[in-house]
Scaffold this active site. Structure first.
Site, short mmCIF file in Angstrom:
data_model
loop_
_atom_site.label_atom_id
_atom_site.label_comp_id
_atom_site.label_asym_id
_atom_site.label_seq_id
_atom_site.Cartn_x
_atom_site.Cartn_y
_atom_site.Cartn_z
N GLY A 20 -42.66 0.21 -18.52
CA GLY A 20 -43.12 -1.12 -18.90
C GLY A 20 -44.60 -1.25 -18.62
CB CYS A 21 -46.65 -4.15 -17.67
SG CYS A 21 -48.34 -4.53 -17.20
CG PHE A 22 -50.71 0.32 -17.49
CD1 PHE A 22 -51.25 -0.94 -17.35
CD2 PHE A 22 -51.27 1.17 -18.44
CE1 PHE A 22 -52.32 -1.37 -18.12
CE2 PHE A 22 -52.34 0.75 -19.22
CZ PHE A 22 -52.87 -0.52 -19.06
CD1 TRP A 23 -52.22 -3.58 -15.27
CD2 TRP A 23 -51.56 -5.68 -15.65
NE1 TRP A 23 -53.11 -4.15 -16.14
CE2 TRP A 23 -52.73 -5.44 -16.40
CE3 TRP A 23 -50.96 -6.93 -15.74
CZ2 TRP A 23 -53.32 -6.41 -17.21
CZ3 TRP A 23 -51.54 -7.89 -16.54
CH2 TRP A 23 -52.71 -7.63 -17.27
#
Length: 184
Positions: free
Chosen positions: A19-22
């Site tokens: 998902g979102c790399f953050w």
């Protein structure tokens, strides 16, 4: 996290899309034995895409984190255990409200040994019926590029930003509670 660690035979690199790399970056920055985490894009068709290009879903890239770890401190198996706890591998091209091919679940390997270990790990999850289905792709890293500087250490630099407070923070806490012995 970018501390310099001299390379040794135990140093490994694996690239994960959850998902979102953050979110994924923030978790692995807190893992004992992880020596570097870099947000980036991989396995797409465009050379050195921008975040805006990747977000269109038309570059084929996945938002990922490249994780360098000391195999004498943490195993690939443990890296994968964390991965499958902090993201949902059962939804195709989606993590929570984030949808698109850039949010697909993926394990991007650098060797045949890593590929075999990832396949065996997923086979065990399937045999144990841990998830109703697993959509995680396993492939060799291809056409990787580092994400823009403002994406690096995003959670640490923006803890009060809405997405960080309501999505990233809870994933980091889930990791810490589940893997206390691996948490820094």
């Amino acid at each position: 996290m970018t501390p310099h660690t001299p390379p040794n035979q135990a140093t490994q690199v694996i690239t994960l899309g959850g998902g979102c790399f953050w979110c994924t970056e923030a978790v692995y920055l807190n893992v004992r034995g992880v020596t570097a985490v870099e947000s980036g894009y991989t396995n797409g068709y465009v050379k050195n895409p921008t975040y805006e290009q990747v977000c269109t879903g038309r570059t084929g890239h996945n938002e990922v984190v490249k994780i360098t770890f000391d195999g004498a401190v943490i195993s690939l198996d443990q890296i994968l255990q964390i991965f499958f706890v902090v993201h949902d591998p059962s939804t195709l091209n989606r993590q929570g409200n984030d949808s698109g091919t850039q949010y697909r679940s993926g394990i991007y390997v650098n060797s045949g040994e890593q590929e075999a270990e990832a396949k065996a790990f997923i086979a065990k999850l399937i045999a144990d019926k841990t998830f109703s289905q697993i959509t995680t792709e396993i492939a060799f890293v291809d056409n990787y590029s580092k994400a823009e500087d403002y994406h690096q250490n995003y959670f640490a630099n923006n803890p009060n930003q809405g997405y960080c407070a309501f999505v990233v923070g809870p994933k980091v806490e889930k990791f810490r509670k589940t893997f206390l012995q691996l948490s820094i």
